[in-house]
Design a protein around this motif. Structure first.
Motif, mmCIF file in Angstrom:
data_model
loop_
_atom_site.group_PDB
_atom_site.id
_atom_site.type_symbol
_atom_site.label_atom_id
_atom_site.label_comp_id
_atom_site.label_asym_id
_atom_site.label_seq_id
_atom_site.Cartn_x
_atom_site.Cartn_y
_atom_site.Cartn_z
ATOM 1 N N SER A 42 0.826 -1.212 0.000
ATOM 2 C CA SER A 42 0.000 0.000 0.000
ATOM 3 C C SER A 42 0.858 1.259 0.000
ATOM 4 O O SER A 42 0.604 2.193 -0.748
ATOM 5 N N LEU A 43 1.863 1.284 0.864
ATOM 6 C CA LEU A 43 2.803 2.401 0.906
ATOM 7 C C LEU A 43 4.128 1.888 1.432
ATOM 8 O O LEU A 43 4.203 1.392 2.567
ATOM 9 N N GLY A 44 5.162 1.987 0.627
ATOM 10 C CA GLY A 44 6.485 1.548 1.047
ATOM 11 C C GLY A 44 7.059 2.469 2.100
ATOM 12 O O GLY A 44 6.671 3.641 2.234
ATOM 13 N N LEU A 45 8.000 1.941 2.864
ATOM 14 C CA LEU A 45 8.658 2.738 3.903
ATOM 15 C C LEU A 45 9.614 3.770 3.295
ATOM 16 O O LEU A 45 10.051 3.635 2.156
ATOM 17 N N PHE A 216 -0.633 -3.295 -19.408
ATOM 18 C CA PHE A 216 -0.695 -3.783 -18.029
ATOM 19 C C PHE A 216 -0.556 -2.630 -17.043
ATOM 20 O O PHE A 216 0.223 -1.700 -17.263
ATOM 21 N N ASP A 217 -1.342 -2.723 -15.964
ATOM 22 C CA ASP A 217 -1.201 -1.839 -14.814
ATOM 23 C C ASP A 217 -0.278 -2.557 -13.831
ATOM 24 O O ASP A 217 -0.653 -3.571 -13.234
ATOM 25 N N LEU A 218 0.920 -2.035 -13.648
ATOM 26 C CA LEU A 218 1.948 -2.698 -12.851
ATOM 27 C C LEU A 218 2.069 -2.118 -11.449
ATOM 28 O O LEU A 218 3.111 -2.258 -10.809
ATOM 29 N N ALA A 219 1.006 -1.497 -10.952
ATOM 30 C CA ALA A 219 1.071 -0.866 -9.634
ATOM 31 C C ALA A 219 1.565 -1.822 -8.562
ATOM 32 O O ALA A 219 2.363 -1.448 -7.690
ATOM 33 N N HIS A 220 1.107 -3.069 -8.601
ATOM 34 C CA HIS A 220 1.476 -4.053 -7.583
ATOM 35 C C HIS A 220 2.548 -5.012 -8.074
ATOM 36 O O HIS A 220 2.871 -5.987 -7.382
ATOM 37 N N ALA A 221 3.103 -4.746 -9.240
ATOM 38 C CA ALA A 221 4.118 -5.626 -9.820
ATOM 39 C C ALA A 221 5.506 -5.009 -9.822
ATOM 40 O O ALA A 221 6.500 -5.686 -9.536
ATOM 41 N N VAL A 222 5.610 -3.712 -10.131
ATOM 42 C CA VAL A 222 6.921 -3.094 -10.259
ATOM 43 C C VAL A 222 7.641 -3.087 -8.907
ATOM 44 O O VAL A 222 7.073 -2.720 -7.879
ATOM 45 N N GLY A 223 8.877 -3.545 -8.896
ATOM 46 C CA GLY A 223 9.638 -3.644 -7.668
ATOM 47 C C GLY A 223 9.267 -4.837 -6.811
ATOM 48 O O GLY A 223 9.828 -5.021 -5.726
ATOM 49 N N LEU A 245 8.092 0.679 -4.700
ATOM 50 C CA LEU A 245 9.209 1.551 -5.066
ATOM 51 C C LEU A 245 9.520 2.611 -4.018
ATOM 52 O O LEU A 245 10.455 3.404 -4.192
ATOM 53 N N ASN A 246 8.721 2.694 -2.960
ATOM 54 C CA ASN A 246 9.078 3.469 -1.756
ATOM 55 C C ASN A 246 9.367 4.941 -2.027
ATOM 56 O O ASN A 246 10.224 5.544 -1.382
ATOM 57 N N ALA A 247 8.644 5.541 -2.974
ATOM 58 C CA ALA A 247 8.920 6.933 -3.331
ATOM 59 C C ALA A 247 8.035 7.931 -2.594
ATOM 60 O O ALA A 247 8.114 9.126 -2.868
ATOM 61 N N GLY A 248 7.200 7.455 -1.671
ATOM 62 C CA GLY A 248 6.428 8.368 -0.834
ATOM 63 C C GLY A 248 4.992 8.513 -1.274
ATOM 64 O O GLY A 248 4.631 8.202 -2.416
ATOM 65 N N PRO A 249 4.127 9.009 -0.386
ATOM 66 C CA PRO A 249 2.703 9.154 -0.691
ATOM 67 C C PRO A 249 2.481 10.085 -1.879
ATOM 68 O O PRO A 249 3.065 11.161 -1.958
ATOM 69 N N GLY A 383 0.148 -4.122 17.244
ATOM 70 C CA GLY A 383 1.324 -3.522 16.623
ATOM 71 C C GLY A 383 1.573 -3.913 15.183
ATOM 72 O O GLY A 383 2.628 -3.586 14.630
ATOM 73 N N VAL A 384 0.614 -4.591 14.551
ATOM 74 C CA VAL A 384 0.758 -4.973 13.147
ATOM 75 C C VAL A 384 0.175 -3.876 12.255
ATOM 76 O O VAL A 384 -0.942 -3.397 12.496
ATOM 77 N N ILE A 385 0.928 -3.471 11.260
ATOM 78 C CA ILE A 385 0.398 -2.584 10.226
ATOM 79 C C ILE A 385 0.285 -3.418 8.956
ATOM 80 O O ILE A 385 1.272 -3.714 8.288
ATOM 81 N N ALA A 386 -0.940 -3.839 8.665
ATOM 82 C CA ALA A 386 -1.239 -4.606 7.456
ATOM 83 C C ALA A 386 -2.348 -3.877 6.711
ATOM 84 O O ALA A 386 -2.509 -2.656 6.872
ATOM 85 N N ASP A 387 -3.126 -4.584 5.923
ATOM 86 C CA ASP A 387 -4.087 -3.903 5.066
ATOM 87 C C ASP A 387 -5.383 -4.700 5.017
ATOM 88 O O ASP A 387 -5.377 -5.901 4.707
ATOM 89 N N TRP A 388 -6.496 -4.035 5.326
ATOM 90 C CA TRP A 388 -7.822 -4.658 5.263
ATOM 91 C C TRP A 388 -8.514 -4.233 3.972
ATOM 92 O O TRP A 388 -8.540 -3.056 3.634
ATOM 93 N N ARG A 389 -9.052 -5.215 3.253
ATOM 94 C CA ARG A 389 -9.808 -4.932 2.028
ATOM 95 C C ARG A 389 -11.185 -5.564 2.148
ATOM 96 O O ARG A 389 -11.318 -6.763 2.399
ATOM 97 N N GLU A 390 -12.209 -4.725 2.004
ATOM 98 C CA GLU A 390 -13.577 -5.220 2.066
ATOM 99 C C GLU A 390 -13.822 -6.242 0.956
ATOM 100 O O GLU A 390 -13.283 -6.113 -0.138
ATOM 101 N N PRO A 391 -14.611 -7.284 1.227
ATOM 102 C CA PRO A 391 -15.361 -7.420 2.483
ATOM 103 C C PRO A 391 -14.655 -8.228 3.569
ATOM 104 O O PRO A 391 -15.022 -8.121 4.734
ATOM 105 N N ASP A 392 -13.620 -9.012 3.230
ATOM 106 C CA ASP A 392 -13.146 -9.963 4.235
ATOM 107 C C ASP A 392 -11.696 -10.403 4.049
ATOM 108 O O ASP A 392 -11.338 -11.518 4.416
#
Length: 420
Positions: A42-45, A216-223, A245-249, A383-392
């Motif tokens: 979702s967002l790289g460090l 192709f949309d490589l949003a989740h593929a590149v890097g 790619l960790n380039a910031g928001p 203390g976990v930072i993960a990602d929730w995607r509806e619905p489950d």
């Protein structure tokens, strides 16, 4: 191959040749100590070098003003060129086929102008059902703009009943089935919800055999996964840079156009930064595109966003995508092993990402069968930072540049504690 123990996880970390890269990132904290950050999809460090890269540009702006376009340490007029080598290596392209520009959806719209060229006979688009919402909106808006009913033209491929991911055979079958009316095949390189890595070369070849373009949309593929866009003969691709790619928001995005289209008379929306570099400041009428993908640029380069991208690309060049992929397969394999051990009968969840490492990146999507949101909230408080995607679905992405095997073990322990 794997053992379910903290001792074993720590032994894997001691053997990790890429372990030192973790120290080059800023790691967030949780209420009870360092966070388990598993949301790089979702967002790289932030790389620690990002501040240095930005400060250099701020200093040049302060001391040079407008002269920074020519005399900055990295002259601003040519800033889009500085990331080409690294980007080309990441996506398997030639330098003149890639550029950092705009945002992902802007780039998608621009390239749809060039590569979605419907006729009375050929007007259909094939994509995956449940594509990321920006992609859905882009496809629908281009169809409506041309007076074409999306219900007739947009073919959205869904998994078979009882399955969660698309079979490559079914994608190829759909391409053959609609071949006579097909204008474009466009999928996510890695599907954002399930984490499935599509077979880009086979899909591209089938699209071309049908007489259609392939993008192709490589949003989740590149890097994240190995790519070979030039060799695979992909027509175009787009991506964002704020995830792996960790380039910031809101980071600057990227685009690829195969160089066999470099001088083709494709329609496009033009801007002055895409005009021939040697004549750009003559301000003459008549657009003359720069060769390659650079001719699709619209505006001058956002320097600070681009500097942040360079800071991260430096790390990718040092680590090497081959090495990162090897660690990623092992890291995500360990996560999968532990998840299977924690719920062997599948009472609480099922992993819907393909088991085959060749069909996934570092993300595993965990489909919760009961109390999913409560479980997610529990591990978040722990203390976990993960990602929730509806619905489950809980999406978890151990990133090889900065995540550890011990973190993977601790995550599954916290998940199990919440379930039992």
């Amino acid at each position: 191959m794997f053992e379910n123990s903290l001792k074993f996880a720590r032994s894997l970390d001691r053997q990790d040749a890429l372990a030192s890269f973790r120290k080059r990132f800023l790691l967030p904290s949780a209420a009870n100590g360092p966070a388990l950050y598993l949301a790089g999809n979702s967002l790289g460090l932030q790389p620690k070098a990002t501040q240095q890269y930005l400060q250099a540009e701020l200093a040049d702006w302060a001391s040079l003003g407008v002269e920074g376009h020519v005399h900055a340490r990295r002259p601003w007029l040519y800033y889009h060129k500085f990331s080409k080598k690294a980007l080309a290596a990441l996506v398997g392209a030639q330098a003149n086929e890639v550029v950092a520009m705009n945002q992902l959806t802007v780039n998608l719209h621009l390239l749809l102008v060039s590569f979605y060229r419907p006729s009375a006979r050929r007007f259909k688009i094939i994509t995956e059902a449940g594509a990321f919402s920006s992609d859905q909106y882009a496809f629908e808006s281009h169809l409506k703009y041309r007076g074409i009913d999306p219900a007739l033209a947009l073919i959205e491929l869904a998994p078979r009943a009882g399955e969660y991911t698309l079979r490559t055979a079914d994608i190829l079958h759909a391409i053959r089935e609609h071949a006579d009316q097909l204008a474009l095949v466009i999928l996510g390189g890695v599907q954002y919800y399930t984490g499935q890595f599509f077979d880009i070369p086979r899909i591209t070849a089938a699209a071309h055999q049908a007489g259609a373009y392939a993008g192709f949309d490589l949003a989740h593929a590149v890097g994240n996964v190995p790519l070979a866009l030039h060799r695979d003969d992909v027509d175009f691709a787009v991506w964002c840079s704020y995830k792996y790619l960790n380039a910031g928001p809101g980071a600057i995005a990227g685009a690829f156009v195969h160089n066999r289209h470099a001088s083709a008379p494709l329609p496009r929306f033009a801007g002055w930064w895409g005009h021939h570099e040697g004549e750009r400041f003559q301000m003459k009428k008549g657009f003359k595109p720069q060769p390659g993908i650079d001719g699709w640029q619209l505006s001058n380069v956002p320097i600070f966003q681009s500097a942040a991208l360079l800071a991260s690309l430096e790390l990718f060049q040092e680590a090497g995508m081959k090495n990162l992929r090897q660690k990623s397969v092992r890291l995500t394999g360990f996560l999968e092993f532990l998840l299977n051990q924690a719920d062997p009968e599948g009472k609480h969840y099922t992993v819907i990402t393909p088991e085959d490492p060749g069909q996934r990146g570092c993300q595993l999507s965990i489909l919760m069968k009961r109390q999913g949101k409560k479980t997610f909230n529990d591990i978040t408080r722990a203390g976990v930072i993960a990602d929730w995607r509806e619905p489950d679905v809980i999406r978890v992405a151990p990133v090889p540049l900065y995540n550890t095997f011990e973190e993977v073990f601790r995550f599954v322990t916290l998940l199990s504690d919440s379930l039992y």
